[in-house]
Each structure stands twice: as structure tokens, then as C-alpha cells.
Scaffold this motif. Sequence first.
Motif, PDB file in Angstrom:
ATOM      1  N   THR A 126       0.821  -1.390  -0.127  1.00 43.77           N
ATOM      2  CA  THR A 126       0.009   0.031  -0.036  1.00 43.77           C
ATOM      3  C   THR A 126       0.813   1.138   0.084  1.00 43.77           C
ATOM      4  O   THR A 126       0.555   2.560  -0.212  1.00 43.77           O
ATOM      5  CB  THR A 126      -1.004   0.144   1.386  1.00 43.77           C
ATOM      6  OG1 THR A 126      -0.197  -0.181   2.402  1.00 43.77           O
ATOM      7  CG2 THR A 126      -1.848  -1.263   1.135  1.00 43.77           C
ATOM      8  N   GLY A 127       2.099   1.047   0.042  1.00 47.58           N
ATOM      9  CA  GLY A 127       3.045   2.109   0.258  1.00 47.58           C
ATOM     10  C   GLY A 127       4.125   2.052  -0.969  1.00 47.58           C
ATOM     11  O   GLY A 127       4.269   1.114  -1.681  1.00 47.58           O
ATOM     12  N   PRO A 128       5.119   3.178  -0.979  1.00 45.81           N
ATOM     13  CA  PRO A 128       5.956   2.811  -1.908  1.00 45.81           C
ATOM     14  C   PRO A 128       7.023   1.799  -1.693  1.00 45.81           C
ATOM     15  O   PRO A 128       7.149   1.582  -0.444  1.00 45.81           O
ATOM     16  CB  PRO A 128       6.699   4.340  -2.039  1.00 45.81           C
ATOM     17  CG  PRO A 128       6.618   4.804  -0.704  1.00 45.81           C
ATOM     18  CD  PRO A 128       5.144   4.280  -0.095  1.00 45.81           C
ATOM     19  N   VAL A 182      13.641   5.389  -0.034  1.00 44.75           N
ATOM     20  CA  VAL A 182      12.438   5.065  -0.670  1.00 44.75           C
ATOM     21  C   VAL A 182      12.153   5.226  -2.472  1.00 44.75           C
ATOM     22  O   VAL A 182      12.708   6.266  -2.754  1.00 44.75           O
ATOM     23  CB  VAL A 182      11.261   5.928   0.018  1.00 44.75           C
ATOM     24  CG1 VAL A 182       9.805   5.676  -0.418  1.00 44.75           C
ATOM     25  CG2 VAL A 182      11.311   5.781   1.280  1.00 44.75           C
ATOM     26  N   MET A 183      11.528   4.143  -2.950  1.00 44.02           N
ATOM     27  CA  MET A 183      11.470   4.439  -4.456  1.00 44.02           C
ATOM     28  C   MET A 183      10.247   5.563  -4.839  1.00 44.02           C
ATOM     29  O   MET A 183       9.410   5.453  -4.026  1.00 44.02           O
ATOM     30  CB  MET A 183      11.401   3.075  -4.882  1.00 44.02           C
ATOM     31  CG  MET A 183      12.529   1.974  -4.661  1.00 44.02           C
ATOM     32  SD  MET A 183      12.511   0.677  -5.580  1.00 44.02           S
ATOM     33  CE  MET A 183      12.841   1.096  -7.116  1.00 44.02           C
ATOM     34  N   ASN A 184      10.383   5.729  -6.015  1.00 46.05           N
ATOM     35  CA  ASN A 184       9.322   6.545  -6.705  1.00 46.05           C
ATOM     36  C   ASN A 184       8.063   5.727  -6.810  1.00 46.05           C
ATOM     37  O   ASN A 184       8.030   4.538  -6.734  1.00 46.05           O
ATOM     38  CB  ASN A 184       9.770   6.994  -8.010  1.00 46.05           C
ATOM     39  CG  ASN A 184       8.664   7.856  -8.782  1.00 46.05           C
ATOM     40  OD1 ASN A 184       7.722   7.743  -8.845  1.00 46.05           O
ATOM     41  ND2 ASN A 184       9.505   9.067  -9.311  1.00 46.05           N
ATOM     42  N   ALA A 185       6.742   6.324  -6.997  1.00 42.96           N
ATOM     43  CA  ALA A 185       5.481   5.588  -7.092  1.00 42.96           C
ATOM     44  C   ALA A 185       5.666   4.758  -8.368  1.00 42.96           C
ATOM     45  O   ALA A 185       5.053   3.547  -8.316  1.00 42.96           O
ATOM     46  CB  ALA A 185       4.393   6.697  -7.352  1.00 42.96           C
ATOM     47  N   THR A 186       6.452   5.156  -9.360  1.00 43.38           N
ATOM     48  CA  THR A 186       6.676   4.288 -10.653  1.00 43.38           C
ATOM     49  C   THR A 186       8.277   4.030 -10.277  1.00 43.38           C
ATOM     50  O   THR A 186       8.907   4.801 -10.764  1.00 43.38           O
ATOM     51  CB  THR A 186       6.390   5.090 -11.928  1.00 43.38           C
ATOM     52  OG1 THR A 186       4.948   5.098 -11.670  1.00 43.38           O
ATOM     53  CG2 THR A 186       6.596   4.071 -13.102  1.00 43.38           C
TER      54      THR A 186
END
Length: 151
Positions: free
Chosen positions: A28-30, A57-61
Motif C-alpha cells: 500500500t506504500g512505496p 524510498v522508491m518513486n511511485a513508479t
Amino acid sequence: MASNTELSNALVAAMLDNAVNSLLNEGTGPAIINIYSGSLPADCEAAETGTLLGTCVMNATPFAAATDEAPGAQIAVNTVTDDADAVAGGTATHFRAYSSNAGTDASKLNCHIQGSAGEAADSTDMTLDVKLIVQGASISVTAWTINMPES
């Protein structure tokens, strides 16, 4: 066993584009990238034995669209948010990329990718700004690509 199977460039590009981003985004998160010192585990299913140095933390894509590498395809990581406060000090040797429910180490779900990590001169799978991590300092992912052959 015969090994004459060849995949089209369109198929390997689609596999990278769809599968990697989908699995890293299954939470549900990145997605997150944990940076470790110590020995690289045998595979993603093996227990981690290294010391966690920090979590980016990675990008949403997580990855950009695949490019044709003739033969094969390649994806490159999109912008990764630095870990501004490394939890431990040590020499970064490897990483694991996890799906996540909140973008933190405590919320990690499944390890989907792992590989070597270091500085550009080290020729590792993932490039960091520095491999000697100081506790409390930042950790930056500067480059990471994944290649998939057509055969």
C-alpha cells in the motif's frame, strides 16, 4: 535440455515494464531499497545476514519504461528518495528491493530484487554516492539498471 527459446524484444520489454513495477508496488506504500553491509544472501528468499545501513524510498513508479538494448531490454530506476539518517555505519556491499506498506524498513513485505551495491568505480549492480556509510549521514542511490536478455 534444449535451450533454443528466444523472446522478442517487445516481450522482454513488457516483462520488465509490467512485472517489476507491479511487484514492487504490491504493497500500500512505496517500494523501498534497503542497503546492507556483509555478504549478499544466496537469493531473495534467503534470510538477510548483513547489517542494515539504511532505507531509501522508491518513486511511485519505481522504474522508467524499458528501452531496447538490441538484444534485450533495460529499465532504469526513477528518482529514489535518499535516506537522510543512516541507521548504522559500515561499507555498503549489497541491496534488497522490497514492496512495502509504508515506505519504511519496518513495513517491508516481499524481497523482489537484490544485488551488489557500491560506488561507480566498483562496477556493482546499484551505484551509491558513497559506499562507506556513516551512521546518521545520508545514503543516495545514483544509478540502477536492470537488463533482460532476449534468450
